[in-house]
Structure formats: C-alpha cells, structure tokens
Design an enzyme around this catalytic site. Structure first.
Site, PDB file in Angstrom:
ATOM      1  N   ASN A   1     -24.579  -1.830  19.420  1.00 33.27           N
ATOM      2  CA  ASN A   1     -25.748  -2.978  19.893  1.00 33.27           C
ATOM      3  C   ASN A   1     -25.568  -3.420  19.585  1.00 33.27           C
ATOM      4  OD1 ASN A   1     -28.271  -3.009  20.278  1.00 33.27           O
ATOM      5  ND2 ASN A   1     -29.384  -1.618  19.217  1.00 33.27           N
TER       6      ASN A   1
ATOM      7  N   LYS B   1     -28.517  -5.725  20.424  1.00 34.04           N
ATOM      8  CA  LYS B   1     -29.580  -6.707  19.935  1.00 34.04           C
ATOM      9  C   LYS B   1     -29.238  -8.611  20.705  1.00 34.04           C
ATOM     10  CE  LYS B   1     -28.901  -4.543  15.672  1.00 34.04           C
ATOM     11  NZ  LYS B   1     -29.309  -3.628  13.935  1.00 34.04           N
TER      12      LYS B   1
ATOM     13  N   HIS C   1     -35.340   1.756  20.058  1.00 34.34           N
ATOM     14  CA  HIS C   1     -34.485   1.540  18.775  1.00 34.34           C
ATOM     15  C   HIS C   1     -35.313   1.158  17.484  1.00 34.34           C
ATOM     16  CE1 HIS C   1     -32.070  -1.085  16.240  1.00 34.34           C
ATOM     17  NE2 HIS C   1     -31.359  -0.369  16.996  1.00 34.34           N
TER      18      HIS C   1
ATOM     19  N   GLU D   1     -35.949  -1.576  15.862  1.00 35.16           N
ATOM     20  CA  GLU D   1     -36.626  -2.475  15.803  1.00 35.16           C
ATOM     21  C   GLU D   1     -37.088  -3.092  16.462  1.00 35.16           C
ATOM     22  OE1 GLU D   1     -32.765  -4.036  15.812  1.00 35.16           O
ATOM     23  OE2 GLU D   1     -32.276  -3.776  13.628  1.00 35.16           O
TER      24      GLU D   1
ATOM     25  N   GLU E   1     -30.704   6.936  13.632  1.00 36.00           N
ATOM     26  CA  GLU E   1     -30.313   6.069  12.625  1.00 36.00           C
ATOM     27  C   GLU E   1     -31.097   5.895  11.702  1.00 36.00           C
ATOM     28  OE1 GLU E   1     -28.264   3.306  15.464  1.00 36.00           O
ATOM     29  OE2 GLU E   1     -30.000   3.256  15.772  1.00 36.00           O
TER      30      GLU E   1
ATOM     31  N   GLY F   1     -28.236  -2.444   9.285  1.00 34.46           N
ATOM     32  CA  GLY F   1     -28.067  -3.743   9.714  1.00 34.46           C
ATOM     33  C   GLY F   1     -28.474  -3.847   7.042  1.00 34.46           C
TER      34      GLY F   1
ATOM     35  N   SER G   1     -25.490   1.124   9.606  1.00 35.16           N
ATOM     36  CA  SER G   1     -24.126   0.703   8.957  1.00 35.16           C
ATOM     37  C   SER G   1     -22.788   1.194   9.139  1.00 35.16           C
ATOM     38  CB  SER G   1     -24.843   0.125   7.120  1.00 35.16           C
ATOM     39  OG  SER G   1     -25.922  -0.937   6.775  1.00 35.16           O
TER      40      SER G   1
HETATM   41  C1  PEP Z   1     -28.371  -0.522  15.539  1.00 35.40           C
HETATM   42  O1  PEP Z   1     -28.505  -2.017  15.325  1.00 35.40           O
HETATM   43  O2  PEP Z   1     -27.939   0.472  16.089  1.00 35.40           O
HETATM   44  C2  PEP Z   1     -27.426   0.137  13.758  1.00 35.40           C
HETATM   45  C3  PEP Z   1     -27.019   1.021  13.554  1.00 35.40           C
HETATM   46  O3  PEP Z   1     -26.888  -1.466  12.823  1.00 35.40           O
HETATM   47  P1  PEP Z   1     -25.470  -1.890  12.122  1.00 35.40           P
HETATM   48  O4  PEP Z   1     -24.714  -1.565  12.628  1.00 35.40           O
HETATM   49  O5  PEP Z   1     -25.417  -2.912  11.807  1.00 35.40           O
HETATM   50  O6  PEP Z   1     -26.634  -1.125  10.698  1.00 35.40           O
END
Ligand code: PEP
Length: 251
Positions: A9, A11, A96, A98, A168, A174, A214
């Site tokens: 992803n 973003k 997601h 975010e 998630e 992040g 992460s």
């Molecule tokens: C994501 O954006 O879905 C995500 C898991 O980001 P990161 O791997 O940077 O934590």
C-alpha cells in the site's frame, strides 16, 4: 490451499515518474514471486494506476486504494468503479484505517463499496482493525466482529470467498510496533471463525486473510508460518524495490 499474497500500500507516496522507476524492476520481483508461488502487487495513488498497469505483466496486481460506490455524479474529488475498470484495474483496498480515521469511512460505507466492487468483478481488500485504546480495553474482538459483520452484509457465499480481508491493528500501522505473530494469528483465526458463522467452513477456508502493520523484511517470515495468515498488506516496506524484494525472499 490458499495462495500467499503480498500487497504493497503506497498511500500518498510516489509521483508518476517515481512509479515508473519502480516498475523497471517489476519483472525481477514477478520472477521471484513465481519461484515462491505467491501473488504480489501494489496499490499506488490514482494518478499512477494507468501508467503502472501498462508497464507490468498481467500477474502483477495493480490495486486502487479506494473508490466511490456510485458510478458517477456530484461527488467532487471521487473516482468510481467504472472509471477504474476502464483502465484495467480490478483490485481495490477498502476501509483502510487511515480512511476510517481521516475520511469518516464507516463499515456501512465500506459495505456499499464492497457490494459494488463484487458486482464489477473486482477483488476488494477489506481492512479491519482496532485502535490502541480499543486494544488496551480488550475490545479487539468486538470491534473486528462489528467491522466484519457490517462489511459482509448482503454478500453471497460465492462472492464472500473472493474478498481478501486485511487485519491491521491501527496501533501497529506505520508505528514500527508490529503485533506479535500470536496476536495477529489469534485475530485472523477469529475472523475466519466469524466467516464460518456468517457462511460456512468451506467459504471461510477460501478467504485470504492478511496481516498488516509494520511488516518488514525481518519479521514477515514469522507471520507467514501461522495457519490463518495468508499474506501481508505492507506500507513503508513496500516502497523501495530492495525492501520489496527482501519481503518476497523472506516469505
Ligand atoms: C498499511 O498502510 O496498510 C500498513 C500496514 O503500513 P505499514 O506497513 O507502514 O505499517
């Protein structure tokens, strides 16, 4: 046997020219993925979708990060499913965290999008997960149950099996604080049990459930060993070719 899936992803990262630069190495990534027998792909920003789709082989998944559930109309700044379909896109991330946090994306709204995506033969990647506060108050299972039940509303058994679910935990995205493999497996197994309740065992066994939060080249392996984790949704570590390559190698 569910095929493992690695989806990046991106973003709001990478311009079109940066996306083209990444695409130069995609053949190598695809070759590696073939050796490992896994599906791979990325979700770039809307602006780069067409360019990337034109540059990659059919087996490399190019996914949108969002869509609107209406085909057209007065929705300033939005992109519809037919618009994505016209440029050959047939995967889309939905819900997601975010978007849930900054754009008031509710599970009800996600459901409208998932229904429409399935009608158009897209693969929806439906994200669920709890906040830190919910995690600390032992609300994870309640939150995830509510998100799954609302997200899968009015979806047939046949269509349900085509959805990819991404667990998630919001506190791990992040932040560098990845959930332990035990926590991730526990919630992914719980999601599968919810799908057994909503549909049946056969359907639940077909759904690919990813862990995201992460995930890095040095920790991806431990998740992939777990029974109910079928791959990863990766943000930061999917941005560079080198790190993407290592993710594949370490699956
Ligand atoms: C994501 O954006 O879905 C995500 C898991 O980001 P990161 O791997 O940077 O934590």
């Amino acid at each position: 046997m569910r095929k493992k899936l690695l989806l990046g992803n991106w973003k709001m990262n990478k311009t079109i020219s940066e996306t083209k630069e990444f695409a130069k190495s995609i053949d190598t990534l695809v070759e590696l993925a073939k050796e490992k027998d896994i599906d791979i792909g990325v979700a770039p920003v809307y602006l780069s979708l067409q360019t990337l789709k034109e540059l990659v082989p059919e087996t490399f998944i190019v996914s949108a990060q969002n869509c609107h559930f209406k085909d057209s109309g007065a929705y300033t700044g939005e992109i519809s499913i037919p618009m994505l379909k016209e440029i050959g896109i047939d995967w889309c991330i939905i819900g997601h965290s975010e978007r849930r946090t900054y754009d008031n994306e509710t599970s009800e709204k996600c459901n409208l999008k998932i229904v429409k995506l399935l009608e158009n033969n897209f693969v929806p990647v439906y994200c669920v997960g709890e906040t830190l506060e919910q995690f600390e108050n032992n609300k994870t299972m309640d939150v995830v149950k509510d998100q799954i039940e609302k997200g899968f509303l009015n979806i047939s058994k046949e269509d349900a099996s085509k959805i990819v679910v991404a667990y998630e935990p919001v506190w791990s995205i992040g932040t560098g604080k990845n959930a332990s493999k035990e926590i991730a497996e526990n919630v992914c197994a719980f999601i599968r049990s919810l799908l057994v309740d909503l549909y049946d065992k056969e359907t639940a066994e077909k759904v690919r459930i990813l862990y995201g939060g992460s995930v890095k080249p040095n920790n991806i392996k431990e998740y992939m060993k777990m029974d109910d984790i079928d791959g990863a949704l990766v943000g930061g570590a999917s941005l560079s070719v080198e790190s993407y390559k290592e993710l594949i190698q370490n699956i």
